[in-house]
Design a protein around this motif. Structure first.
Motif, PDB file in Angstrom:
ATOM      1  N   GLU A 284      39.212  40.981  36.798  1.00  0.00           N
ATOM      2  CA  GLU A 284      40.155  40.279  37.639  1.00  0.00           C
ATOM      3  C   GLU A 284      40.076  38.730  37.227  1.00  0.00           C
ATOM      4  OE1 GLU A 284      43.267  39.492  39.701  1.00  0.00           O
ATOM      5  OE2 GLU A 284      42.596  41.405  39.049  1.00  0.00           O
ATOM      6  N   TRP A 285      38.997  38.376  36.968  1.00  0.00           N
ATOM      7  CA  TRP A 285      38.849  36.747  36.819  1.00  0.00           C
ATOM      8  C   TRP A 285      39.545  36.516  35.100  1.00  0.00           C
ATOM      9  CZ3 TRP A 285      36.840  35.463  40.960  1.00  0.00           C
ATOM     10  CH2 TRP A 285      36.566  34.409  41.518  1.00  0.00           C
ATOM     11  N   GLU A 286      39.328  37.414  34.246  1.00  0.00           N
ATOM     12  CA  GLU A 286      40.166  37.128  33.209  1.00  0.00           C
ATOM     13  C   GLU A 286      41.701  37.218  33.355  1.00  0.00           C
ATOM     14  OE1 GLU A 286      38.530  39.893  30.238  1.00  0.00           O
ATOM     15  OE2 GLU A 286      36.501  39.087  29.981  1.00  0.00           O
ATOM     16  N   ARG A 287      42.256  38.371  34.147  1.00  0.00           N
ATOM     17  CA  ARG A 287      43.418  38.438  34.277  1.00  0.00           C
ATOM     18  C   ARG A 287      43.992  37.228  34.984  1.00  0.00           C
ATOM     19  NH1 ARG A 287      47.660  40.372  37.939  1.00  0.00           N
ATOM     20  NH2 ARG A 287      45.990  40.108  39.524  1.00  0.00           N
ATOM     21  N   SER A 288      43.026  36.956  36.150  1.00  0.00           N
ATOM     22  CA  SER A 288      43.775  35.744  36.918  1.00  0.00           C
ATOM     23  C   SER A 288      43.990  34.289  36.208  1.00  0.00           C
ATOM     24  CB  SER A 288      42.758  35.565  38.077  1.00  0.00           C
ATOM     25  OG  SER A 288      43.144  34.523  38.659  1.00  0.00           O
ATOM     26  N   ALA A 289      43.011  34.207  34.928  1.00  0.00           N
ATOM     27  CA  ALA A 289      42.811  33.041  34.137  1.00  0.00           C
ATOM     28  C   ALA A 289      44.188  33.187  33.248  1.00  0.00           C
ATOM     29  CB  ALA A 289      41.682  33.020  33.395  1.00  0.00           C
ATOM     30  N   ARG A 290      44.594  34.243  32.706  1.00  0.00           N
ATOM     31  CA  ARG A 290      45.675  34.345  31.949  1.00  0.00           C
ATOM     32  C   ARG A 290      46.856  34.442  32.616  1.00  0.00           C
ATOM     33  NH1 ARG A 290      44.209  39.011  30.631  1.00  0.00           N
ATOM     34  NH2 ARG A 290      45.825  40.433  31.562  1.00  0.00           N
ATOM     35  N   LEU A 291      47.096  34.996  33.737  1.00  0.00           N
ATOM     36  CA  LEU A 291      48.418  34.756  34.431  1.00  0.00           C
ATOM     37  C   LEU A 291      48.556  33.573  35.524  1.00  0.00           C
ATOM     38  CD1 LEU A 291      48.707  38.738  35.267  1.00  0.00           C
ATOM     39  CD2 LEU A 291      49.626  37.493  33.308  1.00  0.00           C
ATOM     40  N   GLY A 292      47.351  32.957  35.673  1.00  0.00           N
ATOM     41  CA  GLY A 292      47.500  31.804  36.611  1.00  0.00           C
ATOM     42  C   GLY A 292      47.669  32.183  38.114  1.00  0.00           C
ATOM     43  N   THR A 293      47.196  33.366  38.524  1.00  0.00           N
ATOM     44  CA  THR A 293      47.368  33.932  39.827  1.00  0.00           C
ATOM     45  C   THR A 293      46.015  33.685  40.553  1.00  0.00           C
ATOM     46  OG1 THR A 293      46.499  36.090  39.048  1.00  0.00           O
ATOM     47  CG2 THR A 293      48.903  35.755  39.331  1.00  0.00           C
ATOM     48  N   PRO A 294      45.747  33.618  41.891  1.00  0.00           N
ATOM     49  CA  PRO A 294      44.826  33.322  42.449  1.00  0.00           C
ATOM     50  C   PRO A 294      44.135  34.768  42.844  1.00  0.00           C
ATOM     51  CG  PRO A 294      46.650  33.611  44.279  1.00  0.00           C
ATOM     52  CD  PRO A 294      47.219  33.866  42.771  1.00  0.00           C
ATOM     53  N   VAL A 295      42.885  34.574  43.421  1.00  0.00           N
ATOM     54  CA  VAL A 295      42.016  35.784  43.653  1.00  0.00           C
ATOM     55  C   VAL A 295      41.080  35.231  44.743  1.00  0.00           C
ATOM     56  CG1 VAL A 295      40.219  35.227  41.782  1.00  0.00           C
ATOM     57  CG2 VAL A 295      40.308  37.496  42.913  1.00  0.00           C
ATOM     58  N   ALA A 296      40.702  36.211  45.819  1.00  0.00           N
ATOM     59  CA  ALA A 296      39.845  36.079  46.793  1.00  0.00           C
ATOM     60  C   ALA A 296      38.271  36.950  46.953  1.00  0.00           C
ATOM     61  CB  ALA A 296      40.686  36.131  48.271  1.00  0.00           C
ATOM     62  N   LEU A 297      37.408  36.535  47.444  1.00  0.00           N
ATOM     63  CA  LEU A 297      36.348  37.343  47.615  1.00  0.00           C
ATOM     64  C   LEU A 297      35.960  37.298  49.002  1.00  0.00           C
ATOM     65  CD1 LEU A 297      34.160  36.006  44.616  1.00  0.00           C
ATOM     66  CD2 LEU A 297      35.109  38.278  44.783  1.00  0.00           C
ATOM     67  N   LEU A 298      35.652  38.565  49.514  1.00  0.00           N
ATOM     68  CA  LEU A 298      34.875  38.484  50.976  1.00  0.00           C
ATOM     69  C   LEU A 298      33.727  39.052  50.908  1.00  0.00           C
ATOM     70  CD1 LEU A 298      38.290  38.663  51.309  1.00  0.00           C
ATOM     71  CD2 LEU A 298      37.762  40.040  53.401  1.00  0.00           C
ATOM     72  N   VAL A 299      32.730  38.650  51.719  1.00  0.00           N
ATOM     73  CA  VAL A 299      31.254  39.121  51.915  1.00  0.00           C
ATOM     74  C   VAL A 299      31.386  39.382  53.310  1.00  0.00           C
ATOM     75  CG1 VAL A 299      30.227  38.384  49.504  1.00  0.00           C
ATOM     76  CG2 VAL A 299      30.374  36.846  51.753  1.00  0.00           C
ATOM     77  N   ILE A 300      30.694  40.575  53.680  1.00  0.00           N
ATOM     78  CA  ILE A 300      30.616  41.027  55.039  1.00  0.00           C
ATOM     79  C   ILE A 300      29.181  41.488  55.375  1.00  0.00           C
ATOM     80  CG2 ILE A 300      31.652  42.901  56.634  1.00  0.00           C
ATOM     81  CD1 ILE A 300      34.044  43.157  54.472  1.00  0.00           C
ATOM     82  N   ASP A 301      28.752  41.205  56.444  1.00  0.00           N
ATOM     83  CA  ASP A 301      27.414  41.629  56.955  1.00  0.00           C
ATOM     84  C   ASP A 301      27.328  42.290  58.290  1.00  0.00           C
ATOM     85  OD1 ASP A 301      24.279  40.919  55.973  1.00  0.00           O
ATOM     86  OD2 ASP A 301      24.433  41.011  58.292  1.00  0.00           O
ATOM     87  N   LEU A 302      27.046  43.501  58.626  1.00  0.00           N
ATOM     88  CA  LEU A 302      26.911  44.105  59.751  1.00  0.00           C
ATOM     89  C   LEU A 302      25.904  43.434  60.709  1.00  0.00           C
ATOM     90  CD1 LEU A 302      28.282  46.345  61.098  1.00  0.00           C
ATOM     91  CD2 LEU A 302      26.331  47.847  60.563  1.00  0.00           C
ATOM     92  N   ASP A 303      26.062  42.594  61.733  1.00  0.00           N
ATOM     93  CA  ASP A 303      25.312  42.034  62.664  1.00  0.00           C
ATOM     94  C   ASP A 303      24.250  42.841  63.208  1.00  0.00           C
ATOM     95  OD1 ASP A 303      26.830  39.423  61.955  1.00  0.00           O
ATOM     96  OD2 ASP A 303      28.197  39.978  63.731  1.00  0.00           O
ATOM     97  N   HIS A 304      23.071  42.309  63.387  1.00  0.00           N
ATOM     98  CA  HIS A 304      21.908  42.753  63.942  1.00  0.00           C
ATOM     99  C   HIS A 304      21.633  44.223  63.596  1.00  0.00           C
ATOM    100  CE1 HIS A 304      21.700  39.238  66.526  1.00  0.00           C
ATOM    101  NE2 HIS A 304      22.925  39.598  66.783  1.00  0.00           N
TER     102      HIS A 304
END
Length: 429
Positions: A284-304
């Motif tokens: 996706e990083w390569e595709r995004s760099a080629r097309l100039g599109t944004p990308v987002a990352l989410l990290v999730i942690d289950l509390d306690h």
């Protein structure tokens, strides 16, 4: 390893005896050719250039030889030509612009591939199709495979009984004077599937005598064809049943795909594992760099989560992880994202074409699903669970590395946990 100067000398030497030469690098790009190459293939004159992909070379070649009706199959012909180029180990013969050319190809010690073409001289007294009976036709029936002989116009002169069985030729029907394309078309028409048949593909392969090719028949059946032509143009073809091998190859591919999917899947939650997630991020990083599109990352942690395991047991903890996985799957369905379990109670989501607003909406949906979950079904005393999330939305992947983006998302997650948990923190990049 011989350098390009040596190949340049070889190219000029072959030119002096009217043999065309072209050298392709390990990426199938043209890097050297001589004048004979341009004489034999005038469509390349003024167009072929250093570093040109072989696919583009083939495109001009086929555009020069295909009829308007066949043009719709050009991508298929190009794919087949690239496969021949990469796998060729023996010379074969074909006709182009009135020349009968024999082409040989070999890989070089340095991983490149050299191809040479020589024009064949046709015997002045080439036998006519109706004079071919000097050959003992009865010998064909002693060949275990299907056998077919074609005249200079690619019309069938003779076949054996096995050929007729392989191609569903009805008893009493003559194929003499027909083409192989006629025979294959008739098999598809007999099955009521003529729309799946294309004449040009078989005929084009016949032009490359010496290069084995495959013919598909109705019912998932396949035939492998190997051809040789005499200098006069008479063609000798053998046909074998490839169906069982094709089925075995398909079964093996399915098994390998299943193993690959298992290897890339978290066994507890059914989500992607870190290995698959890492590969998806890089793509996706390569595709995004080629097309100039944004990308987002989410990290999730289950509390306690540790306290859940300690108090209610690991079976309950595993069920909590499965329910969080279901929540992430539900939230990313509409965004074409990829959810993964990256370790323990940690999850991550890759969102192509997403900025702050889109990724925040996904995170809020996950939080809402978790809040509404019937946790008491897991254990009567488990009344609620929450999640903390960190987001890094990248507008320009050429300016931000994957490692940096993951680091920013993790930092946002830790801020959420340090500020009381059950929160979403965003770090735009």
């Amino acid at each position: 390893m011989p350098d390009r100067h040596i190949y340049g000398f070889i190219s000029r030497l072959l030119e002096s005896i009217d043999i065309a030469f072209c050298l392709f690098d390990a990426e199938d790009r043209a890097v050297m050719w001589n004048d004979a190459f341009l004489r034999f293939f005038p469509e390349h004159a003024g167009h072929v250039h250093y570093g040109e992909p072989y696919r583009e070379n083939l495109r001009r070649f086929y555009e020069a030889r295909l009829s308007n009706e066949e043009r719709c199959y050009i991508e298929r012909y190009i794919d087949e030509g690239v496969a021949r180029h990469r796998a060729q180990s023996r010379p074969f013969v074909f006709t182009h612009r009135g020349r009968r050319l024999q082409v040989a190809s070999m890989p070089t010690p340095g991983g490149e591939r050299a191809r040479v073409w020589q024009q064949l001289q046709v015997t002045a007294h080439a036998p006519k199709a109706d004079g071919w009976d000097a050959f003992p036709i009865d010998l064909l029936d002693h060949i275990a495979d299907g056998a077919m002989v074609l005249d200079q116009a690619d019309r069938i002169i003779a076949t054996n009984a096995e050929f007729r069985l392989l191609y569903d030729v009805p008893e009493g029907r003559s194929v003499i004077g027909s083409t192989l394309a006629d025979v294959v078309r008739a098999a598809w028409e007999k099955a009521g599937e003529q729309d799946r048949w294309s004449d040009g593909f078989v005929q084009d392969n016949l032009n490359f005598a010496g290069a084995p090719f495959e013919v598909e028949l109705p019912g998932g059946r396949w035939r492998r064809v190997i051809a040789r032509r005499s200098a006069s143009g008479i063609g000798y073809f053998t046909h074998s049943d490839l169906t069982e091998l094709k089925r075995q190859q398909a079964a093996l591919k399915r098994a390998l795909d299943e193993l690959s999917a298992i290897a890339a899947t978290d066994g507890l939650t059914g989500l992607a594992n870190w290995r698959r997630f890492d590969a998806a991020i890089k793509a996706e990083w390569e595709r995004s760099a080629r097309l100039g599109t944004p990308v987002a990352l989410l990290v999730i942690d289950l509390d306690h989560f540790k306290s859940v395991n300690d108090r209610f047991g690991h079976a309950a903890g595993d069920e909590c992880l499965r329910r969080l996985a279901a929540a992430t799957t539900q939230a990313v369905k509409r965004s074409a994202g990829l959810a993964a379990r990256t370790g323990g109670e940690e999850f991550a989501i890759l969102l192509p074409d997403a900025g702050n607003a889109e990724s925040l909406a996904v995170a809020e949906e996950i939080a809402q699903i978790v809040r509404m979950e019937a946790w008491t079904e897991v254990h009567p005393e488990l009344h609620a669970l929450t999640v903390s999330m960190g987001i890094c939305a990248v507008r320009d992947t050429t300016a931000v590395s994957i490692q940096d983006a993951m680091g920013r998302a993790d930092a946002a997650l830790y801020r959420a946990k340090n500020q009381g948990r059950n929160r979403i923190e965003v770090d735009g990049a």
